[in-house]
Scaffold this motif. Structure first.
Motif, PDB file in Angstrom:
ATOM      1  N   THR A 128       0.835  -8.199  -2.808  1.00 54.42           N
ATOM      2  CA  THR A 128       0.238  -8.077  -1.482  1.00 54.42           C
ATOM      3  C   THR A 128      -1.258  -8.341  -1.546  1.00 54.42           C
ATOM      4  OG1 THR A 128       1.905  -6.459  -0.827  1.00 54.42           O
ATOM      5  CG2 THR A 128      -0.131  -6.488   0.441  1.00 54.42           C
ATOM      6  N   ALA A 129      -1.758  -9.043  -0.561  1.00 56.02           N
ATOM      7  CA  ALA A 129      -3.195  -9.270  -0.345  1.00 56.02           C
ATOM      8  C   ALA A 129      -3.818 -10.245  -1.343  1.00 56.02           C
ATOM      9  CB  ALA A 129      -3.975  -7.960  -0.346  1.00 56.02           C
ATOM     10  N   ILE A 130      -3.573 -10.052  -2.655  1.00 56.71           N
ATOM     11  CA  ILE A 130      -4.181 -10.906  -3.669  1.00 56.71           C
ATOM     12  C   ILE A 130      -3.274 -12.086  -4.028  1.00 56.71           C
ATOM     13  CG2 ILE A 130      -5.142 -10.949  -6.002  1.00 56.71           C
ATOM     14  CD1 ILE A 130      -6.767  -9.343  -4.040  1.00 56.71           C
TER      15      ILE A 130
ATOM     16  N   LEU B 172      -5.871   4.584   0.040  1.00 61.21           N
ATOM     17  CA  LEU B 172      -6.132   4.777  -1.383  1.00 61.21           C
ATOM     18  C   LEU B 172      -7.463   5.464  -1.634  1.00 61.21           C
ATOM     19  CD1 LEU B 172      -5.076   1.261  -2.738  1.00 61.21           C
ATOM     20  CD2 LEU B 172      -3.684   3.325  -2.616  1.00 61.21           C
ATOM     21  N   PRO B 173      -7.574   6.202  -2.744  1.00 62.35           N
ATOM     22  CA  PRO B 173      -8.877   6.729  -3.151  1.00 62.35           C
ATOM     23  C   PRO B 173      -9.861   5.575  -3.349  1.00 62.35           C
ATOM     24  CG  PRO B 173      -7.110   7.693  -4.459  1.00 62.35           C
ATOM     25  CD  PRO B 173      -6.500   6.582  -3.670  1.00 62.35           C
TER      26      PRO B 173
ATOM     27  N   GLY C 114       0.777  -1.226   0.000  1.00 60.31           N
ATOM     28  CA  GLY C 114       0.000   0.000   0.000  1.00 60.31           C
ATOM     29  C   GLY C 114       0.812   1.281   0.000  1.00 60.31           C
ATOM     30  N   SER C 115       1.865   1.354   0.795  1.00 59.47           N
ATOM     31  CA  SER C 115       2.681   2.569   0.844  1.00 59.47           C
ATOM     32  C   SER C 115       3.456   2.768  -0.450  1.00 59.47           C
ATOM     33  CB  SER C 115       3.639   2.513   2.041  1.00 59.47           C
ATOM     34  OG  SER C 115       2.917   2.551   3.258  1.00 59.47           O
TER      35      SER C 115
ATOM     36  N   ILE D 164      -8.606  -2.869   5.437  1.00 58.75           N
ATOM     37  CA  ILE D 164      -8.623  -1.747   6.377  1.00 58.75           C
ATOM     38  C   ILE D 164      -7.580  -0.712   5.989  1.00 58.75           C
ATOM     39  CG2 ILE D 164      -8.166  -1.060   8.770  1.00 58.75           C
ATOM     40  CD1 ILE D 164      -9.372  -3.699   9.667  1.00 58.75           C
ATOM     41  N   SER D 165      -6.337  -1.133   5.812  1.00 55.66           N
ATOM     42  CA  SER D 165      -5.276  -0.173   5.496  1.00 55.66           C
ATOM     43  C   SER D 165      -5.396   0.353   4.067  1.00 55.66           C
ATOM     44  CB  SER D 165      -3.899  -0.808   5.699  1.00 55.66           C
ATOM     45  OG  SER D 165      -3.753  -1.970   4.895  1.00 55.66           O
TER      46      SER D 165
END
Length: 397
Positions: free
Chosen positions: A162-164, A359-360, A115-116, A353-354
């Protein structure tokens, strides 16, 4: 058959490479050089230290003997010429990206990255440097090719994402990038340089959050950049020295200690994760398991082509309403609720959550995440105990 030191296997490299006990009074563990500066024996030596800060220890913000032992091991294991430790994984990400971009350039990046890193590419460099980023799904090489512009200088990868936890065809992307004179960076934190070798596949720079498996004990935050000496040395003098993202000697020493058990820990992470993932893959309250080590994983064959092993991080989509997800989290006993991953302990987290906060809304929707997507970092506990904990928590939804 006698082996030269350059031919040793990874376990032996982790135990001995770049360590010279006889130059340190016979110390079997490299000392911690917990000091800020290094004195020169004379005027000429001081001048030489300034002229060649890459190969001399002048000031610990730049180089330090303890830090360099770890860097040499990492470079050797990844198949790179040089490595640079930085104060965090995000410091490594930003330094590597900035090394390859200038004002007005264009970047192609995989959509589901950390995310960052997504925020840095999607917003920060646009506002500060007028650098545009095109985010692509990552699975189709044609999408990368279609996104190339005359001013494209960088393709940024993270495989798995990440995540997916989707993979990219690294060799195909590298071939495309080289054909167009574009540099490539990959975040290889998930697989580590033991289970995936992007530099050997032609990637220009490999980055890691050493906070995760490389250290492995949830007590150090650090990052690393590995690649050709020309690139890493340039980053040393510019993005590293000028931004001050130095690695503390005590933290480098702790990473060194953690790396000694990395092969053993990864074996246990993989074994436990496969057990838990297979259990969840058959559970009626689980809609999907995203783990490259499962044969049911859509990109399983590509994973076998790219990697020699799998680690302990994956995600599952639970069959529940958004308002029920808290009941699952709150029922867990062994799994701790928290960010990060790759430590000895098992963790549970909701990536949505993050991402939703960073993100938009339209970018968040593109990721295809919901609150019921749960990320599990499988630790070193007994796998049966972990399965029982998940099973009883699933019973609460």
């Amino acid at each position: 058959m006698k082996k030269e030191s350059l031919d040793y296997e990874m376990e032996t490299i982790l135990a001995h490479f770049a360590e010279e006990p006889m130059t340190q009074g016979g110390a079997i563990v490299p000392p911690i050089y917990q000091n800020t500066l290094f004195a020169a024996k004379d005027w000429e030596s001081l001048c030489n230290m300034f002229d060649d800060q890459i190969n001399n220890c002048l000031y610990t913000r730049g180089g330090n003997p303890t830090v360099r032992v770890v860097e040499e091991k990492m470079a050797k294991l990844a198949g790179g010429e040089r490595a640079k430790l930085l104060s965090s994984g995000m410091a490594a990400i930003t330094a590597a990206i900035l090394h390859y971009i200038n004002h007005g350039d264009h970047v192609i990046a995989v959509r589901n990255i950390y995310g960052s890193a997504h925020s840095f590419l999607g917003k920060y460099v646009k506002e500060k440097m007028n650098v545009d980023t095109t985010f692509v799904d990552g699975k189709d090489i044609g999408e990368f090719e279609a996104a190339i512009r005359p001013n494209t200088t960088l393709i940024y990868l993270e495989s798995p994402t990440t995540a997916i936890f989707e993979l990219q065809d690294i060799p195909a992307i590298v071939e495309l990038a080289k054909r167009h004179g574009i540099k490539t960076i990959i975040d290889n934190t998930w697989a580590t340089f033991l289970y995936q070798k992007p530099l050997e596949l032609g990637v220009d720079l490999e980055i890691h959050s050493c906070t995760k498996y490389i250290n492995g004990h949830s007590d150090v935050i650090a990052g690393a950049i590995i690649g050709r000496a020309e690139d890493v040395d340039s980053i040393f003098m510019r993005e590293h020295i000028l931004f001050g993202a130095k690695m503390a000697p005590i933290e480098a020493w702790m990473i060194l200690r953690g790396m000694r058990t990395l092969p053993l820990r990864l074996q246990r992470h993989q074994k436990n994760a496969l057990r838990v993932a297979k259990f969840l893959d058959q559970h009626p309250k689980v809609l999907a398991v995203r783990y490259p080590g499962l044969e049911s994983y859509p990109q399983y064959e590509l994973g076998k082509k790219l990697m020699t092993g799998y680690t302990g991080l994956f995600s599952v989509r639970l069959d529940c309403a958004d308002e029920q997800i808290g009941q699952f989290f709150n029922a867990l006993r062994l799994f701790k609720i928290g960010v990060s991953w790759g430590g000895h302990e098992s963790l549970c987290y909701s990536p949505a959550i993050s991402y939703f906060k960073k993100l938009p809304y339209e970018r968040f929707m593109e990721l295809g995440l919901s609150l019921c997507d749960v990320r599990l970092s499988i630790g070193l506990e007994n796998a049966d105990d972990l399965i029982l904990d998940i099973e009883q928590a699933l019973g609460k939804i």
